[in-house]
Design an enzyme around this catalytic site. Structure first.
Site, PDB file in Angstrom:
ATOM      1  N   HIS A 112       0.853  -1.189   0.000  1.00 11.95           N
ATOM      2  CA  HIS A 112       0.000   0.000   0.000  1.00 11.95           C
ATOM      3  C   HIS A 112       0.888   1.238   0.000  1.00 11.95           C
ATOM      4  CE1 HIS A 112      -3.730   2.261   0.721  1.00 11.95           C
ATOM      5  NE2 HIS A 112      -2.985   3.044   1.481  1.00 11.95           N
ATOM      6  N   CYS A 113       0.735   2.078  -1.018  1.00 12.21           N
ATOM      7  CA  CYS A 113       1.538   3.295  -1.136  1.00 12.21           C
ATOM      8  C   CYS A 113       0.916   4.382  -0.265  1.00 12.21           C
ATOM      9  CB  CYS A 113       1.592   3.744  -2.597  1.00 12.21           C
ATOM     10  SG  CYS A 113       2.589   5.235  -2.852  1.00 12.21           S
ATOM     11  N   THR A 114       1.592   4.725   0.814  1.00 18.06           N
ATOM     12  CA  THR A 114       1.069   5.710   1.752  1.00 18.06           C
ATOM     13  C   THR A 114       1.025   7.102   1.138  1.00 18.06           C
ATOM     14  OG1 THR A 114       2.001   4.402   3.562  1.00 18.06           O
ATOM     15  CG2 THR A 114       1.332   6.655   4.080  1.00 18.06           C
ATOM     16  N   GLY A 117      -1.982   6.975  -1.222  1.00 16.02           N
ATOM     17  CA  GLY A 117      -3.202   6.434  -0.643  1.00 16.02           C
ATOM     18  C   GLY A 117      -3.834   5.319  -1.434  1.00 16.02           C
ATOM     19  N   LYS A 118      -3.017   4.504  -2.101  1.00 14.39           N
ATOM     20  CA  LYS A 118      -3.563   3.442  -2.945  1.00 14.39           C
ATOM     21  C   LYS A 118      -2.566   2.297  -3.028  1.00 14.39           C
ATOM     22  CE  LYS A 118      -6.035   3.017  -7.353  1.00 14.39           C
ATOM     23  NZ  LYS A 118      -6.465   3.730  -8.582  1.00 14.39           N
TER      24      LYS A 118
END
Length: 279
Positions: A112-114, A117-118
């Site tokens: 999950h790419c912080t 947000g996805k």
């Protein structure tokens, strides 16, 4: 016609990332335009090209859908490795995992790419990788441009004030020890250095696991080379058929192989037989 809807969980991280990118870009333009010499035009061209790729890949990343939404999963013909997700209440194929931040299962989920947000998955891995690559180059250039600021501070002598300005610019600004302009320059310069180190570490990791045809989740989960089919096939599977051109532009067409549901496993039998022949 399907309308584009933003997930509320994406708005805040995307907004923060856009602010950071804008701050670094504006400072780079300022440093280039105020510098003397004949390198202004080449530096502006390089900066604009890197900015185009970073922002373009971020946009394409957010717009791409790597989830099981809208994907037809053949429940009547489940193969080996299929599992049942109780949160999504459906069977999911191999390499597909549920993300509790996105609240949905993601095809070939990496992580999950912080910052955006996805989740990074089957459809948007290419844009994540290219954004990481061009982000690294852009932050390297920004760090080099900011070197003059660091040199001026060091030229004045290494003092507690200069060290705190570089390491804790927020505290120095709140306590009134530095002006607003000095705080902005120090904060953006720190962002460039920290961002460069972050991108460098992540890019090295993803180059390594991409070479082996793995994902971050599979690598740390102990399934390092279950889908390693050679570095060229791995590159095509993750970046598309024109994997060697995707770094030129986010809009370079590079059709992904497969469907995100079925994957070619590593042929362990041929590997074992070849080892026996060599022995």
């Amino acid at each position: 016609m399907q309308t584009w809807r933003w997930d509320p969980a994406q708005v805040l991280p995307v907004a923060i990332t856009c602010v950071l990118v804008s701050a670094v870009t504006l400072e780079m333009f300022y440093l280039i335009l105020t510098a003397s010499g004949s390198a202004q035009i080449p530096l502006l061209v390089v900066t604009l090209y890197l900015l185009f790729n970073v922002v373009g890949n971020m946009v394409k990343f957010v717009q791409s859908n790597s989830t099981i939404k809208g994907v037809f999963l053949e429940h009547g013909n489940l193969g080996q490795g299929w599992l049942y997700c109780y949160s999504c209440q459906t069977h999911i194929p191999p390499r597909c995992h549920h993300c509790y931040d996105c609240n949905v299962c993601v095809l070939r989920r990496d992580h999950h790419c912080t910052l955006l947000g996805k989740c990074v998955g089957y459809s948007n891995y290419r844009y994540f990788f290219c954004a990481l690559l061009h982000g690294l180059l852009a932050l390297l250039l920004a760090t080099i441009l900011n070197a003059e600021i660091f040199m001026e501070l060091l030229h004045q002598g290494i003092s507690l004030h200069s060290l705190l300005l570089l390491l804790l610019p927020w505290m120095m600004f709140i306590t009134g020890q530095v002006s607003g302009s000095a705080f902005i320059f120090a904060f953006v310069a720190d962002t460039c250095v920290v961002g460069f180190l972050f991108c460098f570490a992540f890019l090295i990791l993803h180059c390594f696991i991409l070479y082996r045809g793995s994902t971050t989740k599979e690598w740390f989960g102990g399934h390092k080379r279950d889908y390693d089919v050679g570095w060229k096939k791995n590159a095509r599977n993750f970046l598309g058929e024109r994997w060697y051109l995707v770094w030129l532009s986010p809009w370079t067409r590079s059709r992904l192989t497969g469907d995100g549901v079925n994957f070619e496993p590593r042929d362990l039998s041929s590997t074992v037989s070849s080892k026996n022949v060599n022995q």
